[in-house]
Design an enzyme around this catalytic site. Structure first.
Site, PDB file in Angstrom:
ATOM      1  N   PRO A  89      -5.483  -3.528  12.574  1.00  7.72           N
ATOM      2  CG  PRO A  89      -7.790  -3.339  12.396  1.00  7.72           C
ATOM      3  CD  PRO A  89      -6.603  -3.483  11.598  1.00  7.72           C
ATOM      4  CD  GLU A 116     -15.207  -5.103   5.944  1.00  5.89           C
ATOM      5  OE1 GLU A 116     -15.170  -5.191   7.171  1.00  5.89           O
ATOM      6  OE2 GLU A 116     -15.407  -4.043   5.499  1.00  5.89           O
ATOM      7  NE  ARG A 154       8.466  13.539  18.709  1.00  5.33           N
ATOM      8  CZ  ARG A 154       8.644  14.754  18.954  1.00  5.33           C
ATOM      9  NH1 ARG A 154       8.462  15.856  18.258  1.00  5.33           N
ATOM     10  NH2 ARG A 154       9.279  15.238  20.201  1.00  5.33           N
ATOM     11  CG  ASP A 169       9.315  13.427  22.919  1.00  6.49           C
ATOM     12  OD1 ASP A 169       9.374  14.810  23.246  1.00  6.49           O
ATOM     13  OD2 ASP A 169       9.572  13.242  21.799  1.00  6.49           O
TER      14      ASP A 169
HETATM   15  N1  ADE Z   1      -6.318  -0.300   9.952  1.00  8.16           N
HETATM   16  C1  ADE Z   1      -7.219  -0.309  10.305  1.00  8.16           C
HETATM   17  N2  ADE Z   1      -7.510   0.142  11.690  1.00  8.16           N
HETATM   18  C2  ADE Z   1      -5.961   0.308  12.202  1.00  8.16           C
HETATM   19  C3  ADE Z   1      -5.630   0.352  13.287  1.00  8.16           C
HETATM   20  N3  ADE Z   1      -6.007   0.691  14.381  1.00  8.16           N
HETATM   21  N4  ADE Z   1      -4.164   0.510  13.308  1.00  8.16           N
HETATM   22  C4  ADE Z   1      -3.416   0.167  12.178  1.00  8.16           C
HETATM   23  N5  ADE Z   1      -3.958  -0.049  11.055  1.00  8.16           N
HETATM   24  C5  ADE Z   1      -5.167  -0.127  10.828  1.00  8.16           C
END
Ligand code: ADE
Length: 237
Positions: A89, A116, A154, A169
């Site tokens: 993330p 985590e 794709r 697209d």
């Molecule tokens: N791992 C946990 N959350 C994620 C996300 N939003 N994007 C990519 N990998 C992740």
């Protein structure tokens, strides 16, 4: 094109890989997906791959040793090492320009985390490209890896038939507008009619209607797309 997926949960993938376009691309030899269980690179007698964070706190952190060993072994398995992508993330948010860039490689190595997160030294040693699929937290990188594969294939020549071309697209190339509304049979359903213009066969009129519809939907729902530069750099924090 070859994808290598490094994960603690390789069994998540076969169902998804065995369906629809991806199955066709794999069966046709256009795409190869190799699954690697990170646990196999653990030197611990219980095959441990995660541990509690130094400094305390909830959850478990993926250990540097098995992850680095797994990445290094897998990257040498093929002549082209390809980019190493860490799904996290904290990564650069994925967009269509990023998908297009990835699709130009012969090989991509996708590193999926759990728990985590990763020991920071994995990032420092391997210098992966970090990618996020959105501002929300998944239980792991596996779904994000599937998203990348799905979007990238794709764009590979021969994966979509002409009728399914990805060129129109939303978000592709210079097209930053949302797709126009689509309709198929029946002409009327519960009082809702298909727009008359789409039934008439005047291709110029239809193209104009679609362009206008795309523009209106984008202004209403995703006005941010209209201000976005075509290729954004990430810069340094
Ligand atoms: N791992 C946990 N959350 C994620 C996300 N939003 N994007 C990519 N990998 C992740």
């Amino acid at each position: 094109m070859r994808f290598d997926i490094l994960t603690l949960f390789p069994d998540i993938f076969p169902g998804y890989l065995g369906q629809s376009l991806l199955k066709r691309a794999i069966d046709g030899g256009l795409v190869q997906v190799c699954l690697h269980d990170i646990r196999k690179w653990s030197r611990d007698k219980h095959l441990k791959v995660d541990d509690r964070p130094y400094g305390g706190g909830p959850g478990m952190v993926m250990m540097v040793e098995p992850v680095v060993a797994c990445v290094e072994a897998v990257r040498t398995q093929s002549a082209e090492a390809g980019p190493l992508v860490m799904l996290t993330p904290q990564g650069r948010p994925l967009d269509q320009a990023g998908v297009e860039r990835l699709s130009r490689h012969e090989r991509i190595v996708l590193l999926c985390g759990r728990y985590e997160g990763f020991d920071e030294r994995i990032r420092l040693l391997l210098e992966p490209e970090e990618i996020s699929i959105g501002d929300y937290i998944l239980n792991g990188g596996e779904v994000a890896a599937m998203v990348i594969i799905d979007a990238v294939i794709r764009l590979l020549p021969g994966v979509l038939g002409d009728a399914e071309s990805s060129q129109c697209d939303s978000f592709s190339g210079a097209n930053r507008l949302l797709e126009f509304a689509q309709f198929t049979r029946p002409r009327e359903y519960r009082g809702l009619q298909v727009p008359e213009i789409l039934l008439g066969g005047d291709h110029g009129e239809i193209a104009r209607w679609r362009e206008e519809n795309s523009r209106r939907r984008t202004e209403a729902w995703r006005a941010d797309l209209l201000d976005k530069p075509l290729e954004e750099g990430r810069g340094n924090p």
